[in-house]
Design a protein around this motif. Structure first.
Motif, PDB file in Angstrom:
ATOM      1  N   ASP A 182       0.821  -1.211   0.000  1.00 30.97           N
ATOM      2  CA  ASP A 182       0.000   0.000   0.000  1.00 30.97           C
ATOM      3  C   ASP A 182       0.857   1.263   0.000  1.00 30.97           C
ATOM      4  N   ALA A 183       2.073   1.169   0.560  1.00 37.34           N
ATOM      5  CA  ALA A 183       2.982   2.312   0.612  1.00 37.34           C
ATOM      6  C   ALA A 183       3.806   2.465  -0.665  1.00 37.34           C
ATOM      7  N   GLY A 184       3.627   1.547  -1.605  1.00 37.04           N
ATOM      8  CA  GLY A 184       4.366   1.630  -2.854  1.00 37.04           C
ATOM      9  C   GLY A 184       5.607   0.762  -2.905  1.00 37.04           C
ATOM     10  N   GLY A 185       5.844  -0.008  -1.832  1.00 41.71           N
ATOM     11  CA  GLY A 185       6.996  -0.904  -1.824  1.00 41.71           C
ATOM     12  C   GLY A 185       6.770  -2.111  -2.709  1.00 41.71           C
ATOM     13  N   ARG A 186       7.854  -2.624  -3.275  1.00 35.97           N
ATOM     14  CA  ARG A 186       7.755  -3.789  -4.159  1.00 35.97           C
ATOM     15  C   ARG A 186       8.658  -4.939  -3.716  1.00 35.97           C
ATOM     16  N   LEU A 187       9.237  -4.801  -2.527  1.00 32.36           N
ATOM     17  CA  LEU A 187      10.191  -5.802  -2.046  1.00 32.36           C
ATOM     18  C   LEU A 187       9.937  -6.092  -0.575  1.00 32.36           C
ATOM     19  N   ILE A 188       9.907  -7.367  -0.233  1.00 28.45           N
ATOM     20  CA  ILE A 188       9.779  -7.819   1.150  1.00 28.45           C
ATOM     21  C   ILE A 188      11.058  -8.555   1.532  1.00 28.45           C
ATOM     22  N   VAL A 189      11.735  -8.051   2.552  1.00 24.85           N
ATOM     23  CA  VAL A 189      12.945  -8.699   3.068  1.00 24.85           C
ATOM     24  C   VAL A 189      12.689  -9.077   4.518  1.00 24.85           C
ATOM     25  N   MET A 190      13.103 -10.275   4.888  1.00 23.37           N
ATOM     26  CA  MET A 190      12.802 -10.816   6.209  1.00 23.37           C
ATOM     27  C   MET A 190      14.077 -11.307   6.880  1.00 23.37           C
ATOM     28  N   PRO A 191      14.102 -11.317   8.214  1.00 26.52           N
ATOM     29  CA  PRO A 191      15.252 -11.900   8.914  1.00 26.52           C
ATOM     30  C   PRO A 191      15.145 -13.414   9.050  1.00 26.52           C
ATOM     31  N   HIS A 192      13.982 -13.951   8.657  1.00 21.23           N
ATOM     32  CA  HIS A 192      13.704 -15.370   8.837  1.00 21.23           C
ATOM     33  C   HIS A 192      13.047 -15.909   7.570  1.00 21.23           C
TER      34      HIS A 192
END
Length: 212
Positions: free
Chosen positions: A79-89
């Motif tokens: 919704d904020a315009g981000g296109r990448l999800i990065v996770m620590p797990h």
């Protein structure tokens, strides 16, 4: 995701970034050649920073979020315009949610078991985290079984002078945090640090030859 990692597979991790400085800091890093920027969600008002970065740099860079810990956060990033999800797990429910939302996803993995589970769930690349807990020797062993076209990015404690052994072991690129940006650091300083990483990448990668 690979088009965003060429020709410079370095991910800027902007933990602690404030929305008011986001465009200035992001532009300084992008001008040095970085094409992937992530704002960890434990930063101040992270969705505001993601929106401002996406509006200002979204055609030049892949903008997204780090430290994504729930499925609900995935939609907020989108919704904020981000296109990448990065996770620590490597929570496969978050990976699947990211892919269902049409986003890139780079989960954190520390073992081959986690790596293969993440890939089966749709991960676009793998974040070897924390790199301090692993080693280039371990990554070399991973590379014997992980497909060569899968990007593996060590994250944690990476500096310009520490990239060479990781590259020799098969690292595709790196995620770079406090060595690049830390709260309170001025854009001019961040720009110089970004350039140092870019110079080191081009010099060390050329000497090692291409990997994965």
């Amino acid at each position: 995701m690979m088009p965003w990692l060429h020709p410079l597979p370095l991910v800027a991790i902007l933990r602690g970034l404030h929305p008011d400085e986001s465009v200035e800091i992001g532009t300084a890093i992008a001008d040095a050649g970085f094409r992937v920027l992530e704002v960890p969600l434990n930063s101040p008002r992270p969705f505001h920073s993601i929106r401002r970065l996406a509006d200002a740099l979204g055609t030049r860079c892949l903008i997204g979020a780090g430290t994504v810990m729930s499925v609900d956060m995935v939609q907020q990033v989108a919704d904020a315009g981000g296109r990448l999800i990065v996770m620590p797990h490597a929570d496969v429910t978050i990976i699947r949610a990211a892919k269902q939302a049409g986003l890139y996803c780079v989960p954190g993995v520390a073992t081959p078991t986690e790596a293969f589970a993440a890939l089966a769930a749709g991960a676009d690349a793998l974040k070897l985290f924390p790199a301090e807990q692993s080693s280039p020797a371990a990554l070399k062993a991973w590379r014997a079984v992980i497909p060569a076209d899968v990007a593996v990015l060590p994250v944690g404690g990476i500096a310009p002078h520490t990239m060479t052994p990781w590259l020799a072991a098969g690292a595709t690129g790196f995620g770079i945090g406090s060595s690049l940006y830390a709260p309170g650091r001025q854009a001019q300083d961040v720009a110089a640090r970004a350039q140092a990483f870019v110079d080191a990448w081009h010099g060390q990668h050329a000497s090692q030859g291409p990997h994965a």
